[in-house]
Design a protein around this motif. Structure first.
Motif, PDB file in Angstrom:
ATOM      1  N   ARG A  81       0.821  -1.213   0.000  1.00 30.60           N
ATOM      2  CA  ARG A  81       0.000   0.000   0.000  1.00 30.60           C
ATOM      3  C   ARG A  81       0.853   1.261   0.000  1.00 30.60           C
ATOM      4  N   TYR A  82       1.960   1.251   0.734  1.00 30.44           N
ATOM      5  CA  TYR A  82       2.723   2.487   0.936  1.00 30.44           C
ATOM      6  C   TYR A  82       4.059   2.534   0.207  1.00 30.44           C
ATOM      7  N   ARG A  83       4.397   1.492  -0.516  1.00 32.42           N
ATOM      8  CA  ARG A  83       5.650   1.484  -1.277  1.00 32.42           C
ATOM      9  C   ARG A  83       5.409   2.136  -2.630  1.00 32.42           C
ATOM     10  N   HIS A  84       5.903   3.354  -2.788  1.00 27.27           N
ATOM     11  CA  HIS A  84       5.761   4.083  -4.052  1.00 27.27           C
ATOM     12  C   HIS A  84       6.709   3.498  -5.097  1.00 27.27           C
ATOM     13  N   THR A  85       6.378   3.692  -6.353  1.00 28.35           N
ATOM     14  CA  THR A  85       7.275   3.269  -7.423  1.00 28.35           C
ATOM     15  C   THR A  85       8.611   3.993  -7.313  1.00 28.35           C
ATOM     16  N   ASP A  86       8.546   5.276  -7.002  1.00 26.99           N
ATOM     17  CA  ASP A  86       9.745   6.093  -6.814  1.00 26.99           C
ATOM     18  C   ASP A  86      10.104   6.094  -5.324  1.00 26.99           C
ATOM     19  N   PRO A  87      11.259   5.545  -4.944  1.00 21.30           N
ATOM     20  CA  PRO A  87      11.623   5.502  -3.525  1.00 21.30           C
ATOM     21  C   PRO A  87      11.648   6.876  -2.860  1.00 21.30           C
ATOM     22  N   SER A  88      11.962   7.913  -3.632  1.00 17.47           N
ATOM     23  CA  SER A  88      12.013   9.252  -3.030  1.00 17.47           C
ATOM     24  C   SER A  88      10.638   9.685  -2.533  1.00 17.47           C
ATOM     25  N   GLN A  89       9.575   9.183  -3.165  1.00 15.77           N
ATOM     26  CA  GLN A  89       8.225   9.509  -2.702  1.00 15.77           C
ATOM     27  C   GLN A  89       7.899   8.763  -1.410  1.00 15.77           C
ATOM     28  N   THR A  90       8.346   7.520  -1.314  1.00 19.52           N
ATOM     29  CA  THR A  90       8.165   6.775  -0.060  1.00 19.52           C
ATOM     30  C   THR A  90       8.902   7.485   1.065  1.00 19.52           C
ATOM     31  N   LEU A  91      10.123   7.921   0.776  1.00 20.97           N
ATOM     32  CA  LEU A  91      10.934   8.607   1.784  1.00 20.97           C
ATOM     33  C   LEU A  91      10.278   9.920   2.199  1.00 20.97           C
ATOM     34  N   ALA A  92       9.754  10.670   1.247  1.00 22.21           N
ATOM     35  CA  ALA A  92       9.098  11.942   1.565  1.00 22.21           C
ATOM     36  C   ALA A  92       7.868  11.712   2.432  1.00 22.21           C
ATOM     37  N   ALA A  93       7.093  10.691   2.126  1.00 20.13           N
ATOM     38  CA  ALA A  93       5.902  10.384   2.914  1.00 20.13           C
ATOM     39  C   ALA A  93       6.289   9.949   4.322  1.00 20.13           C
ATOM     40  N   PHE A  94       7.387   9.179   4.435  1.00 23.69           N
ATOM     41  CA  PHE A  94       7.865   8.750   5.746  1.00 23.69           C
ATOM     42  C   PHE A  94       8.313   9.952   6.574  1.00 23.69           C
ATOM     43  N   ARG A  95       9.028  10.861   5.950  1.00 21.70           N
ATOM     44  CA  ARG A  95       9.481  12.048   6.673  1.00 21.70           C
ATOM     45  C   ARG A  95       8.281  12.867   7.150  1.00 21.70           C
ATOM     46  N   GLU A  96       7.271  12.985   6.309  1.00 23.19           N
ATOM     47  CA  GLU A  96       6.083  13.768   6.664  1.00 23.19           C
ATOM     48  C   GLU A  96       5.325  13.134   7.830  1.00 23.19           C
ATOM     49  N   ALA A  97       5.360  11.802   7.903  1.00 19.89           N
ATOM     50  CA  ALA A  97       4.635  11.098   8.960  1.00 19.89           C
ATOM     51  C   ALA A  97       5.449  10.948  10.239  1.00 19.89           C
ATOM     52  N   GLY A  98       6.685  11.413  10.204  1.00 22.21           N
ATOM     53  CA  GLY A  98       7.612  11.146  11.307  1.00 22.21           C
ATOM     54  C   GLY A  98       7.182  11.677  12.654  1.00 22.21           C
ATOM     55  N   HIS A  99       6.330  12.700  12.671  1.00 15.78           N
ATOM     56  CA  HIS A  99       5.925  13.323  13.935  1.00 15.78           C
ATOM     57  C   HIS A  99       4.708  12.665  14.569  1.00 15.78           C
ATOM     58  N   LEU A 100       4.093  11.714  13.879  1.00 14.57           N
ATOM     59  CA  LEU A 100       2.845  11.126  14.366  1.00 14.57           C
ATOM     60  C   LEU A 100       3.076  10.267  15.613  1.00 14.57           C
ATOM     61  N   GLN A 101       2.008  10.115  16.399  1.00 18.57           N
ATOM     62  CA  GLN A 101       2.081   9.331  17.635  1.00 18.57           C
ATOM     63  C   GLN A 101       0.969   8.288  17.637  1.00 18.57           C
ATOM     64  N   ARG A 102       0.934   7.480  16.588  1.00 17.46           N
ATOM     65  CA  ARG A 102      -0.091   6.452  16.475  1.00 17.46           C
ATOM     66  C   ARG A 102       0.504   5.085  16.799  1.00 17.46           C
ATOM     67  N   THR A 103      -0.304   4.246  17.420  1.00 15.39           N
ATOM     68  CA  THR A 103       0.152   2.897  17.766  1.00 15.39           C
ATOM     69  C   THR A 103      -0.986   1.905  17.538  1.00 15.39           C
ATOM     70  N   PRO A 104      -0.642   0.656  17.262  1.00 12.64           N
ATOM     71  CA  PRO A 104      -1.646  -0.405  17.306  1.00 12.64           C
ATOM     72  C   PRO A 104      -1.987  -0.674  18.774  1.00 12.64           C
ATOM     73  N   PRO A 105      -2.864  -1.645  19.063  1.00 13.04           N
ATOM     74  CA  PRO A 105      -3.149  -1.963  20.465  1.00 13.04           C
ATOM     75  C   PRO A 105      -1.980  -2.708  21.101  1.00 13.04           C
ATOM     76  N   ALA A 106      -0.897  -1.997  21.298  1.00 14.38           N
ATOM     77  CA  ALA A 106       0.327  -2.568  21.877  1.00 14.38           C
ATOM     78  C   ALA A 106       1.035  -1.473  22.656  1.00 14.38           C
ATOM     79  N   HIS A 107       2.012  -1.864  23.453  1.00 14.87           N
ATOM     80  CA  HIS A 107       2.749  -0.904  24.264  1.00 14.87           C
ATOM     81  C   HIS A 107       3.477   0.088  23.368  1.00 14.87           C
ATOM     82  N   ARG A 108       3.549   1.335  23.833  1.00 10.70           N
ATOM     83  CA  ARG A 108       4.204   2.394  23.042  1.00 10.70           C
ATOM     84  C   ARG A 108       5.667   2.060  22.744  1.00 10.70           C
TER      85      ARG A 108
END
Length: 211
Positions: A81-108
């Motif tokens: 779902r999140y692997r872009h054809t261009d790796p630089s787009q995956t990297l940009a999306a990862f950098r943009e999401a870097g500040h998020l504080q989301r977790t699954p139902p597991a310890h932080r």
């Protein structure tokens, strides 16, 4: 001493930002370098990190429903779902999401484990050196040691040995000693291969064989 929630998230955000910086100049062909995660390239692992950064409890639940309860299949679906054809787009999306504080139902602390262990899954095959705060590695290692392998931890692998962080003399467990850098202890406990000789002591063969 256990870290607070805010301290863990600060470390996670710092590690995500550092990984993005480390990969910012990676040539396109090297994105297909096999990672330490069997069957995944370093690009795949970054896509997985992006997936986990974006996935809160509800998204995780839906991913498991779509995967019919298969955790590995859910991870594979997330990579696709999140692997872009261009790796630089995956990297940009990862950098943009870097500040998020989301977790699954597991310890932080799982977010810290992912940031460090998957960071090394990417960096080591690429020959990228990284340093981590002792507090971050110790928190991640504490979590892995109290979590079973079936839930992504490494408790069984470290049973019967005493782990020693060579830099701080912090120890975990009892039995024959295994001494090395905390990050190498964490990788071994997490089931990753480590280079010969980086872990020493009479318990080292047992820990390495347990992966």
């Amino acid at each position: 001493m256990r870290l607070s929630t805010s301290e863990i998230w600060q470390l996670v955000h710092e590690e995500r930002a550092q990984l993005a910086d480390d990969l910012s100049a990676l040539p396109t062909p090297r994105w297909e370098t096999p990672s330490l995660c069997e069957g995944w390239s370093v690009h795949d692992v970054l896509a997985h990190l992006l997936d986990t950064a974006l996935a809160g409890r509800l998204a995780f639940a839906w991913s498991m429903v779509r995967a019919k309860g298969d955790f590995d299949r859910a991870n594979e679906n997330g990579v696709r779902r999140y692997r872009h054809t261009d790796p630089s787009q995956t990297l940009a999306a990862f950098r943009e999401a870097g500040h998020l504080q989301r977790t699954p139902p597991a310890h932080r602390a799982t977010r810290l484990v992912e940031a460090i262990v998957h960071g090394e899954d990417i960096r080591r095959p690429l020959g990228i050196e990284a340093t981590y705060p002792s507090a971050a590695i110790h928190e991640a290692l504490n979590y892995q040691l109290r979590t079973t392998v079936s839930f992504g931890g490494g408790r069984e692998r470290a049973q019967g040995v005493r782990l020693v962080d060579a830099a701080t003399d912090q120890t975990w467990g009892t039995g024959p000693e295994v001494t090395g850098r905390a990050v190498d202890l964490l990788m071994a406990v997490s089931g990753r291969p480590v280079e010969g000789g980086v872990l020493t002591g009479p318990g080292a063969p047992h820990l390495v064989a347990g992966r």
